[in-house]
Design an enzyme around this catalytic site. Structure first.
Site, PDB file in Angstrom:
ATOM      1  N   ARG A  86       0.687  -1.660  -0.169  1.00 22.10           N
ATOM      2  CA  ARG A  86      -0.099   0.411  -0.258  1.00 22.10           C
ATOM      3  C   ARG A  86       0.973   1.435  -0.173  1.00 22.10           C
ATOM      4  O   ARG A  86       1.134   2.329  -0.409  1.00 22.10           O
ATOM      5  CB  ARG A  86      -1.457  -0.062   1.491  1.00 22.10           C
ATOM      6  N   TYR A 136     -15.305  17.292 -14.699  1.00 21.63           N
ATOM      7  CA  TYR A 136     -15.585  16.219 -15.449  1.00 21.63           C
ATOM      8  C   TYR A 136     -16.720  16.275 -13.886  1.00 21.63           C
ATOM      9  O   TYR A 136     -16.552  16.623 -12.809  1.00 21.63           O
ATOM     10  CB  TYR A 136     -14.115  15.523 -14.231  1.00 21.63           C
ATOM     11  N   ASP A 147      -5.944  19.747 -14.291  1.00 18.39           N
ATOM     12  CA  ASP A 147      -6.646  18.301 -14.576  1.00 18.39           C
ATOM     13  C   ASP A 147      -6.385  18.293 -15.900  1.00 18.39           C
ATOM     14  O   ASP A 147      -6.766  18.783 -16.711  1.00 18.39           O
ATOM     15  CB  ASP A 147      -8.286  18.339 -14.269  1.00 18.39           C
ATOM     16  N   LYS A 192      -7.534   7.085 -19.353  1.00 20.19           N
ATOM     17  CA  LYS A 192      -8.092   7.786 -20.670  1.00 20.19           C
ATOM     18  C   LYS A 192      -7.040   6.994 -21.569  1.00 20.19           C
ATOM     19  O   LYS A 192      -6.856   6.186 -21.514  1.00 20.19           O
ATOM     20  CB  LYS A 192      -9.066   9.121 -20.100  1.00 20.19           C
TER      21      LYS A 192
END
Length: 381
Positions: free
Chosen positions: A46, A98, A169, A194
Site C-alpha cells: 500500500r 468532470y 486536470d 483515459k
C-alpha cells in the site's frame, strides 16, 4: 530523449538481474526487510510497490516532473489533491469540469468546511479581488465537456500572487500535448484511465508535482486513504503509455476531421473543438499546447433530426461514458458524465440535453465519418 523514446524506455529497469524488457508485476503484499535495524525500499505494498514505482517514474519522466503518485482512479488522484485543503479554505473552479470532480466539490466540501466558487472565465478573472480565503485554483483545460480553454500561465502567475495553489486536470491533453508544470502550475492530475492507459481496460490516476514537501504530504495521504494503484494495473498503465504518443497523433487527427465534418453538417448547430478556426480561445491553445486533442462536443439539431435515432444507428461509436481509448465513443453529458450537475446549473453553463461528446479513437477517419453520415441520414425527420 524525446517523448516516444521515454515512453518506451522510461521507468524502472533493475529487476534483480533478470533483464526483462517489460518491468515485471510484483504481486506481493509485503516484502522482507534486510534486517531488524534496516528499513528496505519496499515494505507493505500500500505504501510502495516496485511495479507501481516504475509507473510513477515513467509518468514523471514524461511530464518533466520530479515526483509522481499513481492512484487507483482519476477521482482518487483528485481526492488526494483536495485532501491538501483545510477547513476555512476556498477553491476556485472553472464552470464545467468532470462530473466526478463536481460531485466531490458540491457534496463533500461543505461537511469539511471548505468553500468553493465557480469562475466563468479564468482568462479575465480578477485575482486581486478574489476572496481572501482562496487557497487553490482547480482548472481543466480544455474543459469537460465544452472544451473551454484557460490560459495556464496567466492563471499561475496571478494565483501565486495571492498564495493559491494551481492544480490542472490535464486528462484531455496528456503530457504529450501539454505540460502544465512548465507553464507554472503546482500540481497536475490525470485520469490515467483515459489516454494514458488508452484501451478502456484500466482504472488509474496520476498526481505530479515538482515540490518535494508537497509530494511527501500527498504520498502520505494516498497511503493513508488506501486508494493506490494495484501492481497489475500499474503494469497495464505502463503498457498503454508505450503507445501514448502515436495514439494521440492518430486520435487527434481523427478528431479534427470529425469536427470539420460535423461543423459543416445541418444536423449540427455548433461544434466545440479548439482545432476549429472559430474556437474562442484557439490562440491560447496554440500557445500552450501542441495540439487540440481528441475530444470534441457538438449541439445536435433536434428540430430536423432525431437524436435517439441517430445514436441508435451508430455502429462504430458505442454510446458509453469515458474517453481516450482506441475505440471511438459518444455520450450525452447531461445524463451520463455530468448527471451530478443540477438541471439549473447544467442550463446555466451550457450542458444542454442535445449536447453530445465524442472521443475519437484510432479507427480510419473515413469509416468513422461514414458511420456518422449514415446515422444522420437515418435520423433526418
Amino acid at each position: 530523449m524525446k517523448f516516444n523514446t521515454i515512453a518506451n524506455h522510461g521507468g524502472k529497469h533493475d529487476d534483480s538481474g533478470m533483464r526483462a524488457v517489460n518491468y515485471p508485476i510484483y504481486l506481493s503484499a509485503t516484502f522482507a526487510q534486510p534486517d531488524s535495524d534496516t528499513q528496505g525500499e519496499y515494505g507493505y505494498s500500500r505504501g510502495n510497490n516496485p511495479t507501481r514505482a516504475s509507473a510513477e517514474q515513467l509518468a514523471a519522466a514524461l511530464e518533466g516532473a520530479q515526483f509522481a503518485i499513481a492512484a487507483g482512479s482519476g477521482m482518487a488522484a483528485t481526492s488526494i489533491v483536495f485532501e491538501l485543503l483545510q477547513s476555512g479554505d476556498r477553491v476556485l473552479i472553472n464552470t464545467n469540469v468532470y462530473g466526478g470532480t463536481w460531485r466531490f466539490v458540491s457534496n463533500l466540501f461543505d461537511s469539511r468546511g471548505i468553500n468553493y466558487e465557480i469562475v466563468n472565465d479564468f482568462n479575465t478573472y480578477d485575482f486581486a479581488n478574489a476572496p481572501k480565503d482562496t487557497r487553490m485554483v482547480f482548472i481543466e483545460t480544455p474543459s469537460n465537456p465544452l472544451l473551454e480553454i484557460t490560459d495556464i500561465a496567466r492563471v499561475a502567475e496571478e494565483a501565486h500572487k495571492i498564495n493559491a495553489l494551481v492544480v490542472v486536470d490535464n486528462t484531455f491533453m496528456t503530457s504529450y500535448l501539454q505540460k502544465p508544470l512548465s507553464l507554472g502550475a503546482d500540481i497536475v492530475v490525470y485520469s490515467a484511465t483515459k489516454f494514458y492507459s488508452g484501451h478502456s481496460d484500466v482504472l488509474a490516476g496520476l498526481v505530479l508535482t515538482n515540490d518535494a514537501a508537497r509530494n511527501e504530504r500527498m504520498r502520505f495521504i494516498n497511503n493513508t486513504l488506501g486508494g493506490v494503484l494495484s501492481p497489475i494495473d500499474a503494469f497495464l498503465l505502463q503498457r498503454g503509455i508505450k503507445t501514448l504518443g502515436i495514439r494521440m497523433e492518430r486520435e487527434q487527427e481523427n478528431a479534427q476531421k470529425i469536427a470539420e465534418y460535423l461543423n459543416a453538417h445541418p444536423a449540427v448547430t455548433k461544434v466545440y473543438y479548439p482545432g476549429l478556426p472559430d474556437h474562442k480561445n484557439r490562440e491560447i491553445q496554440e500557445r500552450q499546447a501542441e495540439g487540440a486533442g481528441a475530444v470534441l462536443s457538438f449541439l445536435f439539431n433536434e428540430e430536423t433530426y432525431d437524436l435517439k435515432t441517430f445514436v441508435g444507428a451508430l455502429t462504430l461509436f458505442p454510446f458509453a461514458v469515458s474517453l481516450g481509448g482506441t475505440v471511438s465513443l459518444i455520450c450525452r453529458p447531461s445524463t451520463m458524465t455530468h448527471e451530478s450537475y443540477s438541471p439549473e446549473l447544467q442550463k446555466e453553463i451550457g450542458i444542454v440535453p442535445n449536447l453530445l461528446r465524442i472521443s475519437a479513437g484510432i479507427e480510419d477517419a473515413e469509416d468513422l465519418i461514414g458511420d456518422l453520415d449514415q446515422a444522420l441520414r437515418k435520423a433526418k425527420k
